[in-house]
Design a protein around this motif. Structure first.
Motif, short mmCIF file in Angstrom:
data_model
loop_
_atom_site.label_atom_id
_atom_site.label_comp_id
_atom_site.label_asym_id
_atom_site.label_seq_id
_atom_site.Cartn_x
_atom_site.Cartn_y
_atom_site.Cartn_z
N ALA A 167 0.83 -1.20 0.00
CA ALA A 167 0.00 0.00 0.00
C ALA A 167 0.86 1.25 0.00
O ALA A 167 2.07 1.20 0.28
CB ALA A 167 -0.91 -0.01 1.23
N TRP A 168 0.23 2.39 -0.29
CA TRP A 168 0.99 3.62 -0.41
C TRP A 168 1.68 4.01 0.89
O TRP A 168 2.74 4.62 0.88
CB TRP A 168 0.10 4.76 -0.90
N ILE A 224 0.99 -7.65 0.97
CA ILE A 224 0.36 -8.96 0.72
C ILE A 224 1.27 -9.73 -0.23
O ILE A 224 1.83 -9.14 -1.17
CB ILE A 224 -1.04 -8.80 0.10
N TYR A 225 1.41 -11.02 0.04
CA TYR A 225 2.30 -11.85 -0.76
C TYR A 225 1.55 -13.06 -1.32
O TYR A 225 0.65 -13.60 -0.68
CB TYR A 225 3.46 -12.37 0.09
N ALA A 226 1.99 -13.51 -2.48
CA ALA A 226 1.53 -14.80 -2.99
C ALA A 226 2.13 -15.89 -2.10
O ALA A 226 3.18 -15.69 -1.49
CB ALA A 226 1.99 -14.99 -4.42
N ASP A 227 1.46 -17.02 -2.04
CA ASP A 227 1.97 -18.11 -1.21
C ASP A 227 3.39 -18.50 -1.62
O ASP A 227 4.22 -18.85 -0.77
CB ASP A 227 1.05 -19.32 -1.32
N SER A 228 3.68 -18.42 -2.91
CA SER A 228 5.00 -18.80 -3.40
C SER A 228 6.10 -17.84 -2.94
O SER A 228 7.28 -18.19 -2.98
CB SER A 228 4.98 -18.86 -4.93
N ALA A 229 5.70 -16.64 -2.52
CA ALA A 229 6.67 -15.62 -2.12
C ALA A 229 6.82 -15.48 -0.60
O ALA A 229 7.82 -14.94 -0.13
CB ALA A 229 6.28 -14.28 -2.71
N LYS A 230 5.84 -15.95 0.12
CA LYS A 230 5.85 -15.78 1.58
C LYS A 230 7.08 -16.42 2.21
O LYS A 230 7.44 -17.55 1.90
CB LYS A 230 4.59 -16.40 2.18
N VAL A 234 -4.26 -2.39 -2.57
CA VAL A 234 -3.59 -3.69 -2.56
C VAL A 234 -4.33 -4.80 -3.31
O VAL A 234 -4.61 -5.87 -2.75
CB VAL A 234 -3.23 -4.15 -1.12
N PRO A 235 -4.66 -4.60 -4.56
CA PRO A 235 -5.28 -5.69 -5.33
C PRO A 235 -4.24 -6.71 -5.76
O PRO A 235 -3.04 -6.44 -5.77
CB PRO A 235 -5.86 -4.96 -6.54
N ARG A 236 -4.74 -7.88 -6.16
CA ARG A 236 -3.84 -8.95 -6.58
C ARG A 236 -4.04 -9.37 -8.03
O ARG A 236 -3.28 -10.18 -8.55
CB ARG A 236 -4.05 -10.18 -5.67
#
Length: 123
Positions: A52-53, A59-65, A103-105
């Motif tokens: 966010a600004w 927020i992270y993708a599961d692959s990045a967490k 924070v859209p995905r």
């Protein structure tokens, strides 16, 4: 309007690290949510992380967490993606994008995109 330019990609061995940077133009950078996406050959563009600004919400993708960290420096109009413990499946073109939404995905919710930077994880 925001223009973004990614940098920092390259070739790295499995288990290594890279830090991607995304430099943005425009006086309103600090009001935009920034996101990182990636696209491997033959695959759809997928979400990696968003911030966010304010920088307070990420927020992270599961692959990045647990391996990737997104951050931003509004004074420098720059957003970063620190990538650790890289795997061959992280190989892709990484894109930076900006949106006025919170924070859209989904890629369709981002308005401004860079040209991408190639990340290759290989021994």
């Amino acid at each position: 309007q925001v223009q973004v330019v990614e940098s920092g990609g390259g070739l790295v061995q499995p288990g290594g690290s890279l830090r991607l940077s995304c430099a943005a133009s425009g006086r309103t950078f600090s009001s935009y949510t920034m996101g990182w996406f990636r696209q491997a050959p033959g695959k759809e563009r997928e979400f990696v992380a968003t911030i966010a600004w304010t920088g307070r919400t990420t927020i992270y993708a599961d692959s990045a967490k647990g391996r990737f960290t997104i951050s931003r420096d509004n004074a420098k109009n720059t957003v970063y993606l620190q990538m650790n413990s890289l795997k061959p499946e992280d190989t892709a073109v990484y894109f930076c994008a900006a949106t006025a939404f919170r924070v859209p995905r989904r890629p369709s919710e981002y308005d401004y995109w860079g040209q991408g930077t190639q990340v290759t994880v290989s021994s």
